[in-house]
Scaffold this active site. Structure first.
Site, mmCIF file in Angstrom:
data_model
loop_
_atom_site.group_PDB
_atom_site.id
_atom_site.type_symbol
_atom_site.label_atom_id
_atom_site.label_comp_id
_atom_site.label_asym_id
_atom_site.label_seq_id
_atom_site.Cartn_x
_atom_site.Cartn_y
_atom_site.Cartn_z
ATOM 1 N N ASP A 11 5.496 -1.410 8.079
ATOM 2 C CA ASP A 11 5.601 -2.016 6.746
ATOM 3 C C ASP A 11 6.601 -1.216 5.925
ATOM 4 O O ASP A 11 6.758 -0.005 6.127
ATOM 5 C CB ASP A 11 4.252 -2.026 6.032
ATOM 6 C CG ASP A 11 3.247 -2.949 6.716
ATOM 7 O OD1 ASP A 11 3.665 -4.006 7.214
ATOM 8 O OD2 ASP A 11 2.054 -2.603 6.762
ATOM 9 N N ASP A 52 4.644 -10.444 7.095
ATOM 10 C CA ASP A 52 3.585 -10.686 6.107
ATOM 11 C C ASP A 52 4.051 -11.682 5.046
ATOM 12 O O ASP A 52 3.297 -12.566 4.622
ATOM 13 C CB ASP A 52 3.178 -9.386 5.420
ATOM 14 C CG ASP A 52 2.594 -8.365 6.376
ATOM 15 O OD1 ASP A 52 2.033 -8.774 7.408
ATOM 16 O OD2 ASP A 52 2.711 -7.158 6.097
#
Length: 215
Positions: free
Chosen positions: A147, A181
């Site tokens: 991420d 995401d």
């Protein structure tokens, strides 16, 4: 272009962007490193997580395997559903594009979980190497999801009169996330906002077809 070709194009585009950025992060930054994109509210902040979207965790090794297998089953189901949709003339391309975004996002994070532990060494205090001599940091399906997008837009402390939280620090938006995401989130919210009535129509069509077959 057919609906199927457009869907494949969306999926490929999301996966290429998602994986290219993750590869760059892994091979150029160490865990916890960050730099500013726009002021103090848009940062590239490198973190890894063992669990779900936006950095949420799923407990233990068995939980990790279960989550990975669940993702794979879900992706197969989404692919099957999308192939059914592209064959129907009454389904708008916008809705199929939303499903394609959700599919691409799920696959993007599965790639991390399945293969990153094998092809990279860890990023603790160093920049990871691709295909290191000593092998990767984890086995198949035990990799960590990369991420990097971080938006700490607002920070401060809760008012003292709020029960339990009073005086504690708050930060909005705390989760760190990636392109995959984002694709999942955009796909789901677009379906909810623009196409929620479509499900009702599809359900009515199904009931009508079942009644005709019964008659």
């Amino acid at each position: 272009m057919s609906k199927l070709q457009k869907s494949v194009l969306i999926i490929v585009a999301v996966l290429v962007i998602d994986q290219a950025l993750k590869f760059w992060i892994k091979t150029n930054m160490f865990l916890g490193e960050e730099f500013s994109v726009i002021g103090n509210w848009f940062l590239i902040h490198f973190v890894e997580n063992n669990g779900m979207a936006f950095g949420f965790e799923f407990a233990g090794d068995y939980g990790k395997i279960f989550l990975s297998l669940f993702r794979i089953v879900a992706v197969v189901g989404i692919a099957w559903y999308m192939l059914k949709l592209v064959k129907r003339d009454d389904i708008p391309m916008g809705f199929i594009a939303c499903v394609a975004l959700i599919f691409a996002g799920a696959v993007g994070n599965i790639i991390d979980s399945a293969f990153y532990g094998i092809i990279f060494n860890d990023s603790y205090g160093r920049v990871a190497e691709l295909f290191p001599e000593g092998g990767g940091y984890a086995s198949f399906l035990h990799g960590r999801v990369v991420d990097m997008f971080y938006f700490p837009l607002l920070s401060g402390h809760y008012p003292s009169w709020i029960p339990i939280l009073g005086g504690q620090e708050f930060l909005f938006f705390r989760p760190v996330f990636n392109v995959a995401d984002s694709a999942i989130t955009v796909g789901i919210f677009s379906v909810i906002i623009f196409y929620w009535r479509l499900f009702s129509r599809l359900d009515q069509d199904k009931k009508g077809k079942e009644e005709q077959e019964a008659a």
